[in-house]
Enzyme design. Structure first.
Site, short mmCIF file in Angstrom:
data_model
loop_
_atom_site.label_atom_id
_atom_site.label_comp_id
_atom_site.label_asym_id
_atom_site.label_seq_id
_atom_site.Cartn_x
_atom_site.Cartn_y
_atom_site.Cartn_z
N LYS A 130 0.96 -0.97 0.02
CA LYS A 130 0.03 -0.09 -0.14
C LYS A 130 0.94 1.19 -0.10
CE LYS A 130 -0.60 0.10 5.10
NZ LYS A 130 -1.19 -0.73 6.12
N ARG A 180 -11.36 0.44 14.70
CA ARG A 180 -11.09 1.00 13.34
C ARG A 180 -11.91 0.24 12.36
NH1 ARG A 180 -5.35 1.84 10.56
NH2 ARG A 180 -5.46 -0.34 10.14
N TYR A 209 12.34 32.01 1.99
CA TYR A 209 10.99 32.60 2.58
C TYR A 209 11.06 32.81 4.03
CZ TYR A 209 8.84 31.17 -1.87
OH TYR A 209 8.68 30.71 -3.06
N MET A 216 8.62 24.66 -2.16
CA MET A 216 7.70 23.72 -2.61
C MET A 216 8.77 22.66 -3.40
SD MET A 216 4.71 24.15 -5.28
CE MET A 216 3.40 24.88 -4.12
C1 PLP Z 1 -0.39 -1.46 6.96
C2 PLP Z 1 -1.17 -2.83 7.38
C3 PLP Z 1 -0.37 -4.07 7.69
C4 PLP Z 1 1.37 -3.73 7.56
O1 PLP Z 1 1.83 -2.98 8.49
P1 PLP Z 1 3.22 -2.87 8.90
O2 PLP Z 1 3.52 -2.15 10.18
O3 PLP Z 1 3.68 -1.72 7.95
O4 PLP Z 1 4.19 -3.97 8.68
C5 PLP Z 1 -0.71 -5.15 8.03
N1 PLP Z 1 -2.07 -5.29 8.24
C6 PLP Z 1 -2.93 -4.03 7.99
C7 PLP Z 1 -4.53 -4.38 7.98
C8 PLP Z 1 -2.53 -3.03 7.83
O5 PLP Z 1 -3.29 -1.92 7.35
#
Ligand code: PLP
Length: 384
Positions: free
Chosen positions: A38, A137, A276, A324
């Site tokens: 991700k 969550r 700046y 930036m």
């Molecule tokens: C991001 C995530 C992981 C991985 O977490 P890390 O701390 O980066 O290893 C695993 N499970 C879920 C549900 C996540 O959102």
């Protein structure tokens, strides 16, 4: 590959990535690996990381947050399993069949939508149920389990979840793991309840990096490490807990280096303001290098007047505000600096090294955020 034509690039160390995966795979000890890619593979570059993960036979899955990321994995050539950890809009559920995805389900509406599509297409959809164990969550509660079981029964092609998962709330930020144990207990109780409802998921999975590195009992049948794949510890506390338990050193190696080039060198007199807001003022004649990276690229503005970069193996302090697209650094004390010399923002240069953890400390955040915010548009280069 030459980088002479580039003013900014990110290097991905192939052997470091393989070393980390070797470590995680050894700990997994035959369990399935579902590395998280991700956030553009934690800023490393999704396409490049997918290519490197495909070189290994021990990576069965990747896990992503969104539908868009899942589709990008397919576009990058990933033909193994994809678990979607985050929500998918009810109106987008056709894509689950189209791209052959395994959603982690947290709503009845989505589960019903998947059931209808699976039955209509007469095609099985593999799902995972996210169980609420104390993070509050995503996740479904114990009370809701019978309703979900009923939906699974109603749609023959949905049948039953292939996986059941949960996510820990307090495993990175502490050396006390009572809350994690409480969540495991809740998870196990819910799994028992599911069995009573006739549901026995093949894959139970709870382990992110910290859990996987520290606790055997969180590994179950599948693990979902993210940050550690890229060679970083989730926190000092995780590293400390691991070492106190007798874990060996150097099991992870950072994969990413971030570099740019000096595009201008100038001498400014004493008492001159830099940048700046006039937040920095020279106290002596100063040699400045102009560097074409700013907060847009992921170099956080809170690093203004705080950080240093590496040039010719030496530290050059950031002067004034991060702009930036540009920043100014002080090279007064570094000999022989030339136009288009390499500037290291993250990574090694000679005996010096700058880590994501160090930038995070200066910026008042965590290594995850420093990496995740690196611009997807920056050129990625794979190195040895
Ligand atoms: C991001 C995530 C992981 C991985 O977490 P890390 O701390 O980066 O290893 C695993 N499970 C879920 C549900 C996540 O959102």
């Amino acid at each position: 590959m030459s980088t002479k034509h580039l003013l900014q690039w990110i290097e991905l160390g192939r052997s470091a990535l393989h070393k980390n995966l070797d470590t995680l795979s050894r700990l997994a000890n035959g369990r399935l690996l579902a590395p998280s890619v991700k956030a553009n593979a934690y800023g490393h570059g999704l396409t490049e990381i997918i290519g490197l993960l495909a070189e290994r036979e021990d990576v069965a899955y990747v896990s992503v947050h969104s539908l868009e990321e899942a589709i990008a994995c397919r576009a990058a050539g990933w033909n193994r399993k994809i678990m979607v950890l985050g929500p998918i809009a009810v109106d987008s559920l056709d894509a689950v069949l189209e791209y052959d995805l395994e959603p982690v389900v947290t709503s009845r509406e989505v589960l019903r939508g998947l059931g209808q599509r699976a039955d209509k297409a007469q095609s099985r959809i593999a799902t995972h149920l996210k169980l609420e164990t104390g993070t509050n969550r995503q996740g479904i509660t114990e009370k809701e389990l019978p309703a979900y079981a009923a939906i699974y029964k109603r749609y023959p092609y949905l049948k039953a979840p292939i996986g059941a998962s949960t996510h820990f709330a307090n495993i990175e930020d502490t050396t006390s793991h009572e809350y994690a144990q409480f969540q495991i207990n809740t998870f196990n109780r819910m799994i028992t309840k599911m069995a009573q409802l006739g549901i026995k998921p093949k894959y139970r999975h709870t382990a992110s990096s910290a859990a996987h590195l520290l606790f055997e009992k969180t590994r179950f049948e599948l693990v979902r490490p993210g940050l550690s794949v890229y060679g970083h510890w989730p926190s000092k506390e995780t590293y400390l807990s691991y070492r106190l338990a007798g874990g060996e050193n150097n099991i992870l190696a950072p994969v990413l280096s971030w570099r740019t080039r000096i595009t201008q060198i100038k001498d400014v007199p004493a008492d001159a303001f830099v940048g700046y807001g006039c937040t920095y003022r020279t106290t002596a004649p100063t040699k400045l290098a102009i560097v074409p990276v700013g907060y847009y690229d992921g170099y956080d503005r809170s690093l203004s007047n705080q950080a240093y970069v590496l040039i010719r193996g030496r530290r050059a302090p950031v002067r004034g505000r991060i702009c930036m697209n540009l920043m100014m650094v002080d090279i007064t004390d570094i000999k022989g600096v030339r136009l288009e010399d390499t500037v290291t923002l993250l990574g090694h240069d000679g005996d010096e090294r700058l880590t994501a953890e160090q930038l995070a400390q200066w910026a008042g955040t965590i290594n995850y955020e420093i990496l995740a915010r690196l611009s997807p548009l920056t050129t990625r280069i794979t190195t040895l």
